[in-house]
Structures are given as C-alpha cells and as structure tokens.
Design a protein around this motif. Structure first.
Motif, PDB file in Angstrom:
ATOM      1  N   ASP A  99      -5.389   4.440   3.250  1.00 13.58           N
ATOM      2  CA  ASP A  99      -5.831   5.545   4.103  1.00 13.58           C
ATOM      3  C   ASP A  99      -7.318   5.402   4.358  1.00 13.58           C
ATOM      4  O   ASP A  99      -8.044   4.865   3.503  1.00 13.58           O
ATOM      5  N   ARG A 100      -7.796   5.916   5.479  1.00 19.06           N
ATOM      6  CA  ARG A 100      -9.230   5.872   5.778  1.00 19.06           C
ATOM      7  C   ARG A 100     -10.037   6.714   4.785  1.00 19.06           C
ATOM      8  O   ARG A 100     -11.221   6.483   4.578  1.00 19.06           O
ATOM      9  N   THR A 101      -9.369   7.704   4.185  1.00 15.54           N
ATOM     10  CA  THR A 101     -10.048   8.635   3.289  1.00 15.54           C
ATOM     11  C   THR A 101      -9.644   8.377   1.838  1.00 15.54           C
ATOM     12  O   THR A 101      -8.456   8.253   1.538  1.00 15.54           O
ATOM     13  N   TYR A 102     -10.625   8.304   0.968  1.00 22.08           N
ATOM     14  CA  TYR A 102     -10.378   8.176  -0.464  1.00 22.08           C
ATOM     15  C   TYR A 102      -9.853   9.517  -0.971  1.00 22.08           C
ATOM     16  O   TYR A 102     -10.534  10.530  -0.886  1.00 22.08           O
ATOM     17  N   LYS A 103      -8.642   9.536  -1.477  1.00 19.20           N
ATOM     18  CA  LYS A 103      -8.031  10.792  -1.894  1.00 19.20           C
ATOM     19  C   LYS A 103      -7.110  10.545  -3.076  1.00 19.20           C
ATOM     20  O   LYS A 103      -6.729   9.413  -3.366  1.00 19.20           O
ATOM     21  N   LEU A 104      -6.729  11.609  -3.730  1.00 19.47           N
ATOM     22  CA  LEU A 104      -5.939  11.507  -4.950  1.00 19.47           C
ATOM     23  C   LEU A 104      -4.517  12.018  -4.786  1.00 19.47           C
ATOM     24  O   LEU A 104      -3.751  11.988  -5.723  1.00 19.47           O
ATOM     25  N   GLY A 105      -4.170  12.476  -3.609  1.00 17.75           N
ATOM     26  CA  GLY A 105      -2.830  12.997  -3.390  1.00 17.75           C
ATOM     27  C   GLY A 105      -1.908  11.958  -2.794  1.00 17.75           C
ATOM     28  O   GLY A 105      -2.184  10.761  -2.835  1.00 17.75           O
ATOM     29  N   LEU A 106      -0.806  12.415  -2.253  1.00 17.02           N
ATOM     30  CA  LEU A 106       0.210  11.533  -1.694  1.00 17.02           C
ATOM     31  C   LEU A 106       0.051  11.314  -0.191  1.00 17.02           C
ATOM     32  O   LEU A 106       0.800  10.543   0.404  1.00 17.02           O
ATOM     33  N   GLU A 107      -0.926  11.938   0.418  1.00 19.01           N
ATOM     34  CA  GLU A 107      -1.017  11.946   1.876  1.00 19.01           C
ATOM     35  C   GLU A 107      -1.742  10.714   2.399  1.00 19.01           C
ATOM     36  O   GLU A 107      -2.812  10.809   3.020  1.00 19.01           O
ATOM     37  N   TYR A 108      -1.185   9.559   2.134  1.00 19.47           N
ATOM     38  CA  TYR A 108      -1.729   8.311   2.640  1.00 19.47           C
ATOM     39  C   TYR A 108      -0.978   7.922   3.905  1.00 19.47           C
ATOM     40  O   TYR A 108       0.214   8.172   4.032  1.00 19.47           O
ATOM     41  N   ASP A 109      -1.680   7.258   4.816  1.00 20.00           N
ATOM     42  CA  ASP A 109      -1.078   6.946   6.115  1.00 20.00           C
ATOM     43  C   ASP A 109      -0.135   5.757   6.082  1.00 20.00           C
ATOM     44  O   ASP A 109       0.873   5.748   6.784  1.00 20.00           O
ATOM     45  N   TYR A 110      -0.482   4.720   5.322  1.00 21.42           N
ATOM     46  CA  TYR A 110       0.281   3.482   5.362  1.00 21.42           C
ATOM     47  C   TYR A 110       0.805   3.158   3.975  1.00 21.42           C
ATOM     48  O   TYR A 110       0.067   3.244   2.987  1.00 21.42           O
ATOM     49  N   TRP A 111       2.078   2.755   3.929  1.00 22.57           N
ATOM     50  CA  TRP A 111       2.749   2.509   2.652  1.00 22.57           C
ATOM     51  C   TRP A 111       3.419   1.140   2.639  1.00 22.57           C
ATOM     52  O   TRP A 111       3.923   0.672   3.667  1.00 22.57           O
ATOM     53  N   GLY A 112       3.447   0.547   1.443  1.00 21.66           N
ATOM     54  CA  GLY A 112       4.214  -0.664   1.248  1.00 21.66           C
ATOM     55  C   GLY A 112       5.663  -0.337   0.910  1.00 21.66           C
ATOM     56  O   GLY A 112       6.041   0.839   0.838  1.00 21.66           O
ATOM     57  N   GLN A 113       6.450  -1.374   0.672  1.00 22.90           N
ATOM     58  CA  GLN A 113       7.885  -1.189   0.444  1.00 22.90           C
ATOM     59  C   GLN A 113       8.212  -0.955  -1.031  1.00 22.90           C
ATOM     60  O   GLN A 113       9.330  -0.559  -1.355  1.00 22.90           O
ATOM     61  N   GLY A 114       7.264  -1.209  -1.908  1.00 23.25           N
ATOM     62  CA  GLY A 114       7.462  -0.957  -3.330  1.00 23.25           C
ATOM     63  C   GLY A 114       7.873  -2.190  -4.106  1.00 23.25           C
ATOM     64  O   GLY A 114       8.460  -3.126  -3.559  1.00 23.25           O
ATOM     65  N   THR A 115       7.554  -2.180  -5.395  1.00 25.35           N
ATOM     66  CA  THR A 115       7.971  -3.249  -6.301  1.00 25.35           C
ATOM     67  C   THR A 115       8.421  -2.613  -7.613  1.00 25.35           C
ATOM     68  O   THR A 115       7.792  -1.686  -8.107  1.00 25.35           O
TER      69      THR A 115
END
Length: 121
Positions: A99-115
C-alpha cells in the motif's frame, strides 16, 4: 499497480525457522509499505508485521515480536519475513500486501496469493 508473489513457505518442526519472500513487480516498489498477514483455518486474517517503503519503520504483532523479523531489499523489489522459534500456532497461510500508506490494519490495496506455513509439534 503492484503484483506480489510470496514464496518460502513449507513444513517445519516447532522451534525451526523459515524465511518468506514477497517479490514485487512494479517500478516504484520503494514507495510502497508492505505488510505480512496470516490466516489460519477457521480464523480471521490477522496482521503480523509491516515495513515502510524506506525500511526505516517496522512493526510487529505481539504474538511474533522477538521471533519474526521483517526486512526489504528495494533493489531486488523484495520484502522478507524471517521467522524463528516457530510454534504450531504460527501455522497459517501467509500473505504479503502493499500500500502507498504505512499502516497496521488489513486495508492494503494489493495482495499476493499466499504461501502455506505449517509448524508441526
């Protein structure tokens, strides 16, 4: 637009270590904060750690503080999560997000597929 791919998950015994990688595709990766999150079966996704775009600021959930270390190599467009002293309760699918903003919650814009990380007792 940022595309993220996680790797490094696997099966490890309790007390062992793993290093997760989050590789990003995008020319301005250093301007994005990156967070690591995890989701165990039947549980909600939870915050694990975050790092600012420059790498100067980091934050950890209490459950992993002192055991996990987040870092980044902007020249390689990669963020790492070094996980030591792993416990069975660390078992989960681990996701990185940007995300463009450093934050501690779940509201991130871009996500990976997980491992998947599995810690056996």
């Amino acid at each position: 637009q940022v595309q993220l791919v996680e790797s490094g998950g696997g099966l490890v015994q309790a007390g062992g270590s793993l290093r997760l990688s989050c590789a990003a595709r995008g020319r301005t990766f250093s301007t994005y904060a990156v967070g690591w999150f995890r989701q165990a079966p039947g549980k909600e996704r939870e915050f694990v750690s975050a790092i600012s775009g420059s790498g100067r600021n980091t934050y950890y959930a209490d459950s992993v503080k002192g055991r996990f270390t987040i870092s980044r190599d902007n020249a390689r467009n990669t963020v790492y999560l070094q996980m030591n002293s792993l416990k069975p309760e660390d078992t989960a699918v681990y996701y990185c997000a940007a995300d463009r903003t450093y934050k501690l919650g779940l509201e991130y814009d871009y996500w990976g597929q997980g491992t998947q990380v599995t810690v056996s007792s």
